[in-house]
Scaffold this motif. Structure first.
Motif, mmCIF file in Angstrom:
data_model
loop_
_atom_site.group_PDB
_atom_site.id
_atom_site.type_symbol
_atom_site.label_atom_id
_atom_site.label_comp_id
_atom_site.label_asym_id
_atom_site.label_seq_id
_atom_site.Cartn_x
_atom_site.Cartn_y
_atom_site.Cartn_z
ATOM 1 N N PRO A 98 55.987 56.739 -0.245
ATOM 2 C CA PRO A 98 57.103 56.436 0.202
ATOM 3 C C PRO A 98 57.296 56.825 1.602
ATOM 4 N N GLU A 99 56.651 58.081 1.934
ATOM 5 C CA GLU A 99 56.488 58.804 3.342
ATOM 6 C C GLU A 99 55.955 57.882 4.331
ATOM 7 N N ARG A 100 54.668 57.212 4.023
ATOM 8 C CA ARG A 100 54.021 56.222 4.630
ATOM 9 C C ARG A 100 54.580 54.883 4.994
ATOM 10 N N LEU A 101 55.250 54.275 3.907
ATOM 11 C CA LEU A 101 55.464 53.047 3.677
ATOM 12 C C LEU A 101 57.072 52.841 4.279
ATOM 13 N N LEU A 102 57.808 53.741 4.306
ATOM 14 C CA LEU A 102 59.121 53.740 4.548
ATOM 15 C C LEU A 102 59.377 54.406 5.847
ATOM 16 N N ASP A 103 60.114 54.174 6.866
ATOM 17 C CA ASP A 103 60.517 54.650 7.897
ATOM 18 C C ASP A 103 62.085 55.631 7.456
ATOM 19 N N ARG A 104 61.599 56.817 7.325
ATOM 20 C CA ARG A 104 63.009 57.530 6.826
ATOM 21 C C ARG A 104 63.823 58.282 8.071
ATOM 22 N N ARG A 105 65.075 58.017 8.097
ATOM 23 C CA ARG A 105 65.799 58.347 9.399
ATOM 24 C C ARG A 105 67.214 59.072 8.837
ATOM 25 N N PRO A 106 67.725 59.915 9.589
ATOM 26 C CA PRO A 106 69.215 60.413 9.012
ATOM 27 C C PRO A 106 70.085 58.883 9.452
ATOM 28 N N LEU A 107 70.904 58.945 8.485
ATOM 29 C CA LEU A 107 72.010 57.779 8.697
ATOM 30 C C LEU A 107 72.464 57.621 10.015
ATOM 31 N N GLN A 108 72.354 56.427 10.636
ATOM 32 C CA GLN A 108 73.307 56.075 11.998
ATOM 33 C C GLN A 108 73.940 54.703 11.679
ATOM 34 N N VAL A 109 75.172 54.781 11.851
ATOM 35 C CA VAL A 109 76.000 53.297 12.021
ATOM 36 C C VAL A 109 76.195 53.280 13.332
ATOM 37 N N VAL A 110 75.571 52.168 14.062
ATOM 38 C CA VAL A 110 75.572 51.997 15.452
ATOM 39 C C VAL A 110 76.006 50.573 15.614
ATOM 40 N N ASP A 111 77.184 50.204 16.392
ATOM 41 C CA ASP A 111 77.397 48.738 16.590
ATOM 42 C C ASP A 111 77.496 48.277 17.882
ATOM 43 N N GLY B 99 60.088 38.473 22.094
ATOM 44 C CA GLY B 99 58.675 39.125 22.824
ATOM 45 C C GLY B 99 58.540 40.636 22.183
ATOM 46 N N ALA B 100 57.273 40.929 22.187
ATOM 47 C CA ALA B 100 57.122 41.982 21.402
ATOM 48 C C ALA B 100 57.852 43.454 22.132
ATOM 49 N N LYS B 101 58.260 43.175 23.583
ATOM 50 C CA LYS B 101 59.203 44.411 24.006
ATOM 51 C C LYS B 101 60.353 44.574 23.511
ATOM 52 N N THR B 102 60.977 43.525 22.994
ATOM 53 C CA THR B 102 62.350 43.654 22.630
ATOM 54 C C THR B 102 62.672 44.453 21.490
ATOM 55 N N ARG B 103 63.723 45.384 21.708
ATOM 56 C CA ARG B 103 63.881 46.571 20.757
ATOM 57 C C ARG B 103 65.394 46.434 20.626
ATOM 58 N N LEU B 104 65.823 47.144 19.326
ATOM 59 C CA LEU B 104 67.250 47.331 19.102
ATOM 60 C C LEU B 104 67.475 48.842 19.579
ATOM 61 N N PRO B 105 68.827 49.264 19.779
ATOM 62 C CA PRO B 105 69.154 50.581 20.254
ATOM 63 C C PRO B 105 68.828 51.510 18.935
ATOM 64 N N PHE B 106 68.866 51.186 17.535
ATOM 65 C CA PHE B 106 68.370 51.886 16.553
ATOM 66 C C PHE B 106 68.037 50.805 15.704
ATOM 67 N N PRO B 107 67.055 51.085 14.803
ATOM 68 C CA PRO B 107 66.340 49.954 14.036
ATOM 69 C C PRO B 107 67.289 49.282 12.883
ATOM 70 N N LEU B 108 68.387 49.715 12.719
ATOM 71 C CA LEU B 108 69.435 49.232 11.756
ATOM 72 C C LEU B 108 70.705 49.201 12.775
ATOM 73 N N PHE B 109 71.078 48.164 13.022
ATOM 74 C CA PHE B 109 72.163 47.894 14.137
ATOM 75 C C PHE B 109 73.099 47.019 13.470
ATOM 76 N N LYS B 110 74.474 47.234 13.552
ATOM 77 C CA LYS B 110 75.611 46.317 13.055
ATOM 78 C C LYS B 110 76.128 45.430 14.404
ATOM 79 N N GLN B 111 76.049 44.212 13.937
ATOM 80 C CA GLN B 111 76.603 43.361 14.802
ATOM 81 C C GLN B 111 78.074 43.269 14.451
ATOM 82 N N SER B 112 79.097 42.965 15.551
ATOM 83 C CA SER B 112 80.377 42.847 15.360
ATOM 84 C C SER B 112 81.029 41.591 15.887
#
Ligand SMILES: Cc1cc2nc3c(=O)[nH]c(=O)nc-3n(C[C@H](O)[C@H](O)[C@H](O)COP(=O)(O)OP(=O)(O)OC[C@H]3O[C@@H](n4cnc5c(N)ncnc54)[C@H](O)[C@@H]3O)c2cc1C
Length: 404
Positions: free
Chosen positions: A74-87, A283-296
């Protein structure tokens, strides 16, 4: 003991691994071409993607243990991060890597876009539900629960309601408050910091569990009958017959709508909620501010950054989005995201019966049936949780233990 398992989703896999590890002669029947059920890899336009974006939590202890058991790290296959809710409306709640419950308290008190009075009222409310072990006197909808506890401000709109939709796949006004409280108990309310973490798959779903499990099962002597749909189970006083073979016991690990056809007593009439995953390739350079992002915006809900410019927008539960054609849905979500680059590619994957509707008071059958050697497994039988990977895995292990 000779056991047949019908259904090779995460519940059936969990049951098969548990029985095989205990030395039981096990056969796993799966109607589809691969294992995984509602959490599997799919091949689309030459890419290996998921039938739907999945998000795991650190609280998925049995899922993580099962992955380790079959050799998937799991440590290799999953990206573990402290929870963030960003919108995109300026809200941000970020948990620090501190021991629980300090991490949640700090996250709440430093949340951006929320007034002090509301933060303190929410912290007080959370203390109260913790003291009652997240047990509600009466089940009701999440909306009624939040109203009754005066949770009516920013945190409701930007945290509780989106979390409810993500976890239960149904909007707060129809969602079961007790099941949502159980999810909070085992994640934000847990005494283990790791349980509050967010786990985002780094690989497609097949590589998380179904593929390593298939290899492990085959290597340990389980017969894998892939592409075999079971039409019926015949029971006599001492044997059960499945696909012309006799067994001492059977685990029915299909989704609820299929279980009733195999064993009338297992039939539970549910309503279902859909999920669409809208893959947008930039394009490959497009990134979100945090990998899980809430749209509003009006339609967008959650979006996951899959890396290399691939975004997976998740639309949960019944809603207006269902009426959109795929291309319109992709354009609408892209516009709401505010990314001006052109997409190179998009694909919408719709799962019409992604989960049962987790409403207050719905029936959740136990895994035992009136027949001592026919047991049920599947997310719907793990009453504590909504339809989740962890519920499926726990139910499969429990079904196996019942037979053992
Ligand atoms: C798009 C989507 C997104 C989701 N997101 C999340 C998420 O982010 N986090 C989370 O925890 N959960 C999520 N879920 C829920 C999670 O995927 C399910 O709860 C879980 O996979 C259910 O597993 P299961 O084994 O109980 O059932 P299933 O996966 O439905 O497995 C049942 C299996 O039985 C097989 N079968 C049926 N009939 C027969 C038959 N007659 N003979 C042989 N085989 C048969 C089916 O082919 C299937 O493989 C999501 C689900 C979907 C669809």
């Amino acid at each position: 003991m000779k056991v047949a398992i019908i259904g090779g989703g995460w519940a059936g896999i969990a049951a098969a691994v548990e029985l095989t590890a205990s030395g039981v002669d096990t056969t796993l029947y799966e109607a589809g071409r691969i294992l995984g059920g509602r959490a599997r890899s799919v091949s689309i336009d030459g890419r290996t993607l998921d039938n739907g974006q999945h998000i795991l939590l650190g609280a998925y202890r049995e899922t993580l243990a099962l992955m380790r058991q079959v050799g998937a790290d799991p440590e290799r296959l999953l990206d573990r991060r402290p929870l963030q809710v960003v919108d995109d409306a300026g809200f941000c709640l970020a948990l620090p890597k501190w021991p629980a419950p300090l991490n949640v308290a700090w996250g709440l008190l430093t949340a951006k876009g929320v007034g002090w009075r509301e933060k303190l009222a929410t912290a007080w409310w959370m203390q109260g539900i913790k003291a009652r072990h997240f047990h509600l006197d009466r089940d009701c909808t999440v909306t009624e629960w939040l109203d009754a506890n005066r949770q009516t401000g920013t945190l409701r709109r930007h945290l509780w309601e989106p979390l409810c939709l993500a976890a239960l796949n149904i909007p707060a006004e129809r969602a079961a408050a007790q099941v949502f409280a159980n999810v909070l108990r085992d994640s934000l309310g847990s005494a283990r910091r790791e349980d509050t973490d967010l786990l985002l798959p780094r690989v497609d779903l097949g590589r998380l569990l179904p593929e390593p499990a298939a290899r492990w099962l085959a290597a340990n002597g389980t017969r894998l009958q892939i592409g075999t749909r079971i039409e019926s189970i015949t029971a006599t006083s001492d044997k059960l017959t499945v696909a012309g073979n006799t067994y001492d016991a059977v685990v029915i690990a299909t989704a609820p709508q299929h279980a009733g056809r195999l064993w009338s007593q297992a039939g539970v009439a549910y309503d279902y909620e859909p999920i669409a995953t809208v893959y947008l390739q930039f394009g490959a350079k497009t990134r979100l501010p945090f990998p899980l992002f809430k749209q509003s915006g009006k339609y967008g809900q959650w979006v996951v950054d899959r890396g290399h410019g691939l975004l997976a927008c998740v639309l949960s539960g019944h809603g207006d989005w269902e009426a959109f054609a795929d291309a319109d849905l992709a354009t609408t979500l892209q516009n709401e995201l505010g990314i001006t680059d052109k997409t190179d590619w998009h694909k919408v994957v719709r799962e019409k019966r992604a989960t049962f509707s987790c409403r207050p008071g719905i029936a959740r059958p136990d895994c035992a049936t009136a027949h001592p050697r026919v047991v049920l497994a599947g997310d719907y039988t793990w009453a504590d949780y909504p339809a989740t990977l962890e519920g499926a895995v726990r139910s499969g292990r429990r079904a196996a233990h019942l037979l053992l």
